[in-house]
Scaffold this active site. Structure first.
Site, mmCIF file in Angstrom:
data_model
loop_
_atom_site.group_PDB
_atom_site.id
_atom_site.type_symbol
_atom_site.label_atom_id
_atom_site.label_comp_id
_atom_site.label_asym_id
_atom_site.label_seq_id
_atom_site.Cartn_x
_atom_site.Cartn_y
_atom_site.Cartn_z
ATOM 1 N N SER A 1 0.842 -1.198 0.000
ATOM 2 C CA SER A 1 0.000 0.000 0.000
ATOM 3 C C SER A 1 0.872 1.240 0.000
ATOM 4 C CB SER A 1 -0.933 0.028 1.224
ATOM 5 O OG SER A 1 -0.194 0.192 2.425
ATOM 6 N N HIS B 1 14.985 5.420 0.538
ATOM 7 C CA HIS B 1 14.731 4.003 0.808
ATOM 8 C C HIS B 1 13.935 3.937 2.101
ATOM 9 C CE1 HIS B 1 16.416 -0.278 1.728
ATOM 10 N NE2 HIS B 1 15.157 -0.296 1.320
ATOM 11 N N ASP B 2 12.782 3.283 2.078
ATOM 12 C CA ASP B 2 11.909 3.329 3.251
ATOM 13 C C ASP B 2 12.596 2.799 4.503
ATOM 14 O OD1 ASP B 2 11.836 0.651 2.441
ATOM 15 O OD2 ASP B 2 9.682 0.627 2.049
ATOM 16 N N GLN C 1 1.398 -12.947 5.079
ATOM 17 C CA GLN C 1 0.501 -12.300 4.116
ATOM 18 C C GLN C 1 0.127 -13.253 2.985
ATOM 19 O OE1 GLN C 1 2.847 -8.916 3.000
ATOM 20 N NE2 GLN C 1 2.475 -7.818 4.920
ATOM 21 N N GLY D 1 5.071 -1.757 10.685
ATOM 22 C CA GLY D 1 3.784 -2.405 10.928
ATOM 23 C C GLY D 1 3.860 -3.583 11.871
#
Length: 455
Positions: free
Chosen positions: A13, A220-221, A288, A387
């Site tokens: 997302s 870069h996250d 997931q 998360g």
């Protein structure tokens, strides 16, 4: 209060988050969330980059007036521009199979010695080797990694942000410059590679809203997430936990030893010349994909409740095994791996979930133990951000496995790091990394339990 916008693109997302920055405070508000759904076209898995860009524009409209916007995303994937600056097709997904059989002309150990980047089949360098000889690559004039592509569309300026560029396997160790001799040995055109930019560089005003600056962040996250770690000393390990888990320590310089290479550690560039010394673990992708196979019959809360009651460490797999990289029937692949090692196959989704979480916690322990051994860096606490910090069972199992306290949160560490770098560039907060982190707090602390309490 000063208002800044973080565009944070994850593997499943994207979000637009507004950060309100005041005197010693940062407050986040999510204003938009949109799906990131890959598309299979004639056997190739692509990112829907135009759909993502529309989601970003809609999110920025919903955010209202902001002083600055910065973009972070996953690493390694790229778009190619032609001579007119137009995108040549949708970027290919790193989980696509096109790199499975690629062999580099540069031996892996020599590549590591030059760049410090672990030998991973999805790295940009292998994607470029797989694309060699195609009309698209031959036509291309510029390569832009995903956040650089979005920054270009927003600002009209071209550059390669250093923390993300370091993941390509084409920069010198420590991220100082493009390694042009290595690029030549690989047969890649150096002219494709844009000028490097540091986090905090203003790319320019936003094209459709010139009153807003587009600021290059740690794009870069994971680099943004590590900025968002609320560490109080340098004696910490981090786990940036989402679809992937990136597990490591922060160092002042790269580690290029044979032992480091053999242990699968990578040296990615961080903010202020730091090195993110880490190992890639498959992360919550395993769960997931299992949930996708099981369908909507069970919820995540049901799975975690059942997993908490399941026997501990009855069955575990190697959560770094490449067999788990591609989309597909994850329960069957985990079952096959367990059968190969003569372990019981979980009888239901709850036991399978416990297998996954135990496997992740043990993979985190191995990575942290190896990082301490290879670097000599002491670790007193593990910061688990992203998360996965919302998964109380995973946090507790990680504390138990590592025999160290786990500080969970912030969940939005990537967006916080993104906002902090923008705020520093605008002179709104103190300039040094420890002072930036002093604005942050963990959400919960998990103490390791005695072995008998683990089960």
């Amino acid at each position: 209060m000063n208002r800044l916008a973080a565009v944070d693109l994850g593997a499943s997302s994207g979000r637009v988050i507004v950060g309100s920055v005041g005197s010693g405070t940062v407050h986040l508000t999510e204003v938009a969330r949109f799906a990131n759904t890959p598309v299979q076209v004639q056997g190739t898995l692509h990112w829907d980059i135009l759909g993502l860009y529309q989601g970003i524009l809609d999110g920025l409209d919903a955010a209202g007036p902001v002083q600055s916007v910065g973009v972070d995303s996953w690493a390694v994937d790229y778009g190619l521009l032609d001579g007119d600056g137009r995108l040549l097709g949708n970027p290919v997904h790193y989980r696509d199979a096109r790199t499975d059989t690629v062999v580099s002309p540069v031996p892996a150990a020599a590549h590591y010695a030059a760049t410090g980047i672990a030998n991973q089949p999805f790295n940009t360098v292998f994607q470029l080797l797989a694309a060699g000889g195609t009309a698209q690559l031959d036509t291309a004039r510029t390569l832009l990694l995903i956040p650089d592509l979005i920054t270009y569309w927003l600002s009209g300026t071209i550059g390669a942000e250093r923390t993300n560029a370091s993941t390509t396997g084409l920069l010198t160790a420590g991220g100082g410059a493009w390694d042009l001799p290595l690029v030549a040995r690989l047969g890649i055109r150096a002219s494709l590679l844009p000028p490097l930019r540091d986090p905090g560089t203003v790319a320019g005003p936003m094209l459709h809203a010139p009153e807003t600056l587009v600021t290059t962040v740690a794009s870069h996250d994971t680099a943004s997430a590590v900025v968002g770690v609320p560490a109080r000393t340098d004696r910490f390990a981090y786990i940036s936990c989402g679809t992937w888990s990136l597990v490591g320590v922060e160092l002042p310089s790269p580690v290029l030893t044979t032992g480091s290479f053999e242990a699968g550690f990578t040296n990615e560039t961080g903010v202020d010349g730091t090195v993110r010394y880490l190992r890639n673990v498959m992360g919550l992708w395993l769960l997931q994909e299992c949930m996708r196979a099981w369908g909507p019959a069970v919820t995540l809360s049901d799975l975690l409740s059942g997993a908490a009651a399941a026997p501990a460490r009855r069955s575990v797999v190697d959560a770094t095994d490449p067999r788990f990289l591609a989309p597909g029937d994850m329960p069957a692949r985990i079952a096959a791996a367990l059968k190969e090692t003569d372990q019981p196959v979980p009888a239901d989704p709850y036991a399978m979930t416990r297998c996954i979480l135990d496997s992740l916690a043990l993979a985190y322990r191995r990575a942290i133990d190896d990082a301490r051994r290879l670097t000599g860096r002491p670790v007193d606490v593990v910061h688990l951000v992203g998360g996965g910090a919302q998964n109380a069972l995973l946090c507790q199992l990680t504390a138990d496995a590592c025999e160290l306290p786990v500080e969970a949160g912030p969940v939005e560490a990537g967006a916080l790091g993104n906002i902090l770098v923008q705020a520093r560039a605008l002179g709104l907060i103190p300039a040094d990394l420890p002072s930036m982190r002093a604005l942050l707090r963990s959400s919960r602390r998990y103490e390791p339990r005695a072995a008998q309490a683990v089960g």
